[in-house]
Every structure is written in structure tokens, then in C-alpha cells.
Design an enzyme around this catalytic site. Structure first.
Site, PDB file in Angstrom:
ATOM      1  NE  ARG A   1      -0.399   1.882   4.838  1.00 39.18           N
ATOM      2  CZ  ARG A   1       0.661   1.156   4.508  1.00 39.18           C
ATOM      3  NH1 ARG A   1       1.617   1.664   3.781  1.00 39.18           N
ATOM      4  NH2 ARG A   1       0.763  -0.110   4.914  1.00 39.18           N
TER       5      ARG A   1
ATOM      6  CG  ASP B   1      15.099  -0.584   3.480  1.00 42.98           C
ATOM      7  OD1 ASP B   1      16.012   0.206   3.720  1.00 42.98           O
ATOM      8  OD2 ASP B   1      14.647  -1.369   4.333  1.00 42.98           O
TER       9      ASP B   1
ATOM     10  CG  ASP C   1       3.044   0.946   7.141  1.00 39.69           C
ATOM     11  OD1 ASP C   1       3.938   0.775   6.287  1.00 39.69           O
ATOM     12  OD2 ASP C   1       2.654   0.041   7.894  1.00 39.69           O
TER      13      ASP C   1
ATOM     14  CE  LYS D   1      15.429   3.885   4.781  1.00 41.89           C
ATOM     15  NZ  LYS D   1      14.745   3.109   5.870  1.00 41.89           N
TER      16      LYS D   1
ATOM     17  CE  LYS E   1      -2.294  -2.194   3.355  1.00 41.84           C
ATOM     18  NZ  LYS E   1      -3.000  -2.466   4.601  1.00 41.84           N
ATOM     19  N   GLY E   2       2.138   1.089   0.307  1.00 46.78           N
ATOM     20  CA  GLY E   2       3.023   2.244   0.513  1.00 46.78           C
ATOM     21  C   GLY E   2       3.068   3.241  -0.632  1.00 46.78           C
TER      22      GLY E   2
ATOM     23  CG  PHE F   1      11.158   3.200  10.197  1.00 47.44           C
ATOM     24  CD1 PHE F   1      11.267   2.127   9.320  1.00 47.44           C
ATOM     25  CD2 PHE F   1       9.893   3.569  10.641  1.00 47.44           C
ATOM     26  CE1 PHE F   1      10.144   1.430   8.901  1.00 47.44           C
ATOM     27  CE2 PHE F   1       8.762   2.873  10.219  1.00 47.44           C
ATOM     28  CZ  PHE F   1       8.891   1.801   9.359  1.00 47.44           C
TER      29      PHE F   1
ATOM     30  CD  GLU G   1       7.670  -0.298  -3.446  1.00 45.52           C
ATOM     31  OE1 GLU G   1       6.570   0.247  -3.283  1.00 45.52           O
ATOM     32  OE2 GLU G   1       7.965  -1.395  -2.951  1.00 45.52           O
ATOM     33  CG  ASP G   2       6.867   2.487  -0.445  1.00 43.20           C
ATOM     34  OD1 ASP G   2       7.590   1.639  -1.025  1.00 43.20           O
ATOM     35  OD2 ASP G   2       6.255   2.222   0.611  1.00 43.20           O
TER      36      ASP G   2
HETATM   37  P1  5GP Z   1      12.803  -3.570   0.459  1.00 38.53           P
HETATM   38  O1  5GP Z   1      13.606  -3.791   1.709  1.00 38.53           O
HETATM   39  O2  5GP Z   1      12.292  -4.866  -0.075  1.00 38.53           O
HETATM   40  O3  5GP Z   1      13.560  -2.771  -0.569  1.00 38.53           O
HETATM   41  O4  5GP Z   1      11.574  -2.682   0.871  1.00 38.53           O
HETATM   42  C1  5GP Z   1      10.322  -3.223   1.105  1.00 38.53           C
HETATM   43  C2  5GP Z   1       9.344  -2.260   1.691  1.00 38.53           C
HETATM   44  O5  5GP Z   1       9.742  -1.961   3.018  1.00 38.53           O
HETATM   45  C3  5GP Z   1       9.189  -0.883   1.070  1.00 38.53           C
HETATM   46  O6  5GP Z   1       8.414  -0.893  -0.098  1.00 38.53           O
HETATM   47  C4  5GP Z   1       8.492  -0.172   2.199  1.00 38.53           C
HETATM   48  O7  5GP Z   1       7.114  -0.447   2.180  1.00 38.53           O
HETATM   49  C5  5GP Z   1       9.161  -0.765   3.428  1.00 38.53           C
HETATM   50  N1  5GP Z   1      10.188   0.164   3.934  1.00 38.53           N
HETATM   51  C6  5GP Z   1      11.504   0.214   3.679  1.00 38.53           C
HETATM   52  N2  5GP Z   1      12.098   1.251   4.308  1.00 38.53           N
HETATM   53  C7  5GP Z   1      11.106   1.883   4.976  1.00 38.53           C
HETATM   54  C8  5GP Z   1      11.047   3.052   5.794  1.00 38.53           C
HETATM   55  O8  5GP Z   1      12.019   3.775   6.069  1.00 38.53           O
HETATM   56  N3  5GP Z   1       9.819   3.370   6.298  1.00 38.53           N
HETATM   57  C9  5GP Z   1       8.688   2.638   6.046  1.00 38.53           C
HETATM   58  N4  5GP Z   1       7.561   3.055   6.582  1.00 38.53           N
HETATM   59  N5  5GP Z   1       8.704   1.552   5.259  1.00 38.53           N
HETATM   60  C10 5GP Z   1       9.898   1.181   4.736  1.00 38.53           C
HETATM   61 MG    MG Z   2       5.017  -0.936   5.586  1.00 35.25          MG
HETATM   62 MG    MG Z   3       6.407  -0.622  -0.743  1.00 37.36          MG
END
Ligand code: 5GP
Ligand code: MG
Ligand code: MG
Length: 178
Positions: free
Chosen positions: A164, A102, A158, A130, A42-43, A151, A98-99
Site C-alpha cells: 500500500r 473492478d 494491496d 477496470k 483502506k485502499g 492485478f 475509491e481506489d
Molecule cells: P469491486 O470488484 O467491488 O469493484 O472492487 C472491490 C475492491 O477490490 C476495490 O476497491 C479494491 O480494493 C479491490 N481491487 C479490485 N481490483 C484490484 C486490483 O487490481 N488490485 C488490488 N490491489 N485491489 C483490487
Molecule cells: Mg485489497
Molecule cells: Mg477499495
């Protein structure tokens, strides 16, 4: 809600300017084509809604939900598709929206998965990058801001399904999640 924020990182105005810049770049690159935009629930929904309106070529909308996080602030390393697309992307110009990237695990998995669906092209647009936390390489075609390892919440992001709807992006106070 703002009481739980340590520091605002991007204001509503800064986010709007970023969305405008990305929209112009995407419109230029996809001139004469149609985009199949995939929002990752949902991000990405808030960013998605703003970005598609800043794009000046026809855009078809679809959504996918994937999970590698749960309610925790740490990645689990496993990616599950919780909701798949409603339409086929065969022959389409897919733009994944995508939001935040990470660890990169979610998008690394989704990009591979999409390539098997025979689209005409696949690109990735992420509002936030990030890089310090990356575990697998992911090519971000359109990136909004590069952020340090804090974070973040707001503008779709969220903590335990909260924050959100904050119009800005901020760093959550540590005492909230520790
Ligand atoms: P990934 O680690 O697979 O790249 O990221 C997966 C998901 O983790 C992101 O799409 C996001 O929803 C969540 N995420 C990663 N970093 C953060 C952050 O700093 N804050 C929040 N709220 N969610 C995060
Ligand atoms: Mg989340
Ligand atoms: Mg996401």
C-alpha cells in the site's frame, strides 16, 4: 518491495498530475458548495489524502470500510460494511472516493446504500476504472485512469495488506500470488 513489481504502470509524477486534474475538475463543479468526502478504507486512503488537498472548496472528511474481497485477488460477490460513517450525510453533497472500480459490486451496493441516507447529492470519484471486469453497472463521475485487467498494487492498493505504501502503481509479479 519494487522487486515484486513486474512493471510500473503509473509513476508518482503521473499520479500527482492525475490528482491535480481531478481536484481542479471537482473544485469547479462544487464551487460555492461544501463536500462531504467519504474515503473507502483502506485502499483509497493514499489517493484520498492527496485528492482532498487538491480540492479548493471546503471538505468534510469521513471514512467507511467495506469488504468484498478478503485476501484473495478474486471478488466474492458479497459486500459487508465493516465500518460505517461517523456523521450523518443528510442534506450533504457526498463525494465517495475509491481506489478502483473492478466488478463494481462494492460501489453499486454503497451507492444504493448512500441514496437511502437522504444526501443532497452523491457522486463517485475513482482513481482507477477496470471496465473489463464489470459485473454491475456503476456510474463513475470522476475517473483517473482506465486500466486493463491486471492485478495492481501500490498507492493504497494491496496484496494481502502489502504494497500500500508504494508511491507508484504497478503490476504484481504473478509468482507472488499464484
Ligand atoms: P469491486 O470488484 O467491488 O469493484 O472492487 C472491490 C475492491 O477490490 C476495490 O476497491 C479494491 O480494493 C479491490 N481491487 C479490485 N481490483 C484490484 C486490483 O487490481 N488490485 C488490488 N490491489 N485491489 C483490487
Ligand atoms: Mg485489497
Ligand atoms: Mg477499495
Amino acid at each position: 518491495m519494487m522487486n515484486d513489481i513486474e512493471k510500473v504502470v503509473y509513476t508518482k509524477e503521473e499520479l500527482a498530475a492525475c490528482v491535480k486534474r481531478l481536484g481542479q475538475q471537482i473544485s469547479k463543479d462544487y464551487a460555492g458548495k461544501e463536500i462531504f468526502a467519504v474515503g473507502i478504507l483502506k485502499g483509497a486512503v493514499i489517493f484520498f489524502a492527496d485528492l482532498v488537498r487538491a480540492i479548493d472548496v471546503p471538505v468534510q472528511l469521513d471514512f467507511m470500510a467495506a469488504s468484498s474481497y478478503g485476501d484473495s485477488t478474486q471478488t466474492s460477490g458479497t459486500v459487508k460494511i465493516l465500518k460505517d460513517l461517523d456523521f450523518s450525510v443528510e442534506g450533504k453533497h457526498v463525494l465517495i472516493i475509491e481506489d478502483i472500480i473492478d466488478s463494481g459490486l462494492t460501489l453499486n451496493y454503497l451507492l444504493k446504500n448512500f441514496k437511502e441516507r437522504k444526501p443532497a447529492s452523491v457522486k463517485l470519484c475513482a482513481l482507477l476504472d477496470k471496465p473489463e471486469r464489470r459485473k454491475v453497472e456503476v456510474k463513475i463521475d470522476y475517473s483517473g485512469f482506465t486500466v486493463p485487467d491486471d492485478f495492481l498494487v501500490g498507492y493504497g492498493l494491496d496484496y494481502a495488506e502489502k504494497y500500500r505504501n508504494l508511491p507508484c502503481i504497478g503490476i504484481l509479479k504473478k509468482e507472488i500470488y499464484s
